[in-house]
Design a protein around this motif. Structure first.
Motif, short mmCIF file in Angstrom:
data_model
loop_
_atom_site.label_atom_id
_atom_site.label_comp_id
_atom_site.label_asym_id
_atom_site.label_seq_id
_atom_site.Cartn_x
_atom_site.Cartn_y
_atom_site.Cartn_z
N MET A 152 70.97 14.55 32.15
CA MET A 152 71.35 15.46 33.21
C MET A 152 70.09 15.92 33.95
O MET A 152 69.10 16.29 33.30
N ASN A 153 70.08 15.88 35.25
CA ASN A 153 68.92 16.29 36.06
C ASN A 153 67.64 15.57 35.66
O ASN A 153 66.56 16.14 35.74
N LYS A 154 67.77 14.33 35.18
CA LYS A 154 66.63 13.53 34.72
C LYS A 154 65.92 14.17 33.54
O LYS A 154 64.77 13.87 33.26
N GLU A 155 66.60 15.08 32.84
CA GLU A 155 66.01 15.73 31.69
C GLU A 155 66.37 14.96 30.43
O GLU A 155 67.47 15.03 29.93
N LYS A 156 65.42 14.16 29.97
CA LYS A 156 65.62 13.36 28.77
C LYS A 156 64.76 13.86 27.63
O LYS A 156 65.12 13.71 26.48
N HIS A 157 63.63 14.41 27.95
CA HIS A 157 62.66 14.80 26.94
C HIS A 157 62.48 16.31 26.95
O HIS A 157 62.26 16.91 28.01
N PHE A 158 62.55 16.89 25.77
CA PHE A 158 62.41 18.33 25.61
C PHE A 158 61.39 18.61 24.52
O PHE A 158 61.19 17.80 23.63
N MET A 159 60.78 19.77 24.59
CA MET A 159 59.91 20.21 23.51
C MET A 159 60.31 21.63 23.13
O MET A 159 60.75 22.41 23.98
N VAL A 160 60.19 21.92 21.85
CA VAL A 160 60.48 23.27 21.38
C VAL A 160 59.30 24.14 21.76
O VAL A 160 58.16 23.84 21.42
N THR A 161 59.58 25.22 22.49
CA THR A 161 58.50 26.11 22.94
C THR A 161 58.50 27.45 22.23
O THR A 161 57.53 28.19 22.30
N LYS A 162 59.61 27.76 21.54
CA LYS A 162 59.70 29.05 20.86
C LYS A 162 60.72 28.96 19.73
O LYS A 162 61.76 28.33 19.89
N ILE A 163 60.40 29.57 18.61
CA ILE A 163 61.33 29.66 17.49
C ILE A 163 61.78 31.11 17.39
O ILE A 163 60.95 32.02 17.38
N ILE A 164 63.08 31.33 17.35
CA ILE A 164 63.63 32.68 17.32
C ILE A 164 64.14 32.95 15.90
O ILE A 164 65.07 32.28 15.43
#
Length: 55
Positions: free
Chosen positions: A1-13
């Protein structure tokens, strides 16, 4: 979706500071920079998420 294929975790809650139980994580799309909070257990769903830089 929206060319969003790669993500990184930026915060742990953390749910409970004493027991250090993780409740959610904030992920950021590498391409767009869009951030969203998801339950950390959702990352276990291999039908949706793959670990690493895979196509």
């Amino acid at each position: 979706m929206n060319k969003e294929k790669h993500f990184m975790v930026t915060k742990i809650i953390i749910r409970d500071e004493e027991t250090q139980v993780i409740e959610n994580v904030e992920i950021e799309a590498v391409m767009t920079g869009r951030k969203q909070v998801i339950p950390w257990l959702a990352l276990q769903n291999s039908g949706v998420w793959k670990q690493g830089w895979q196509a």
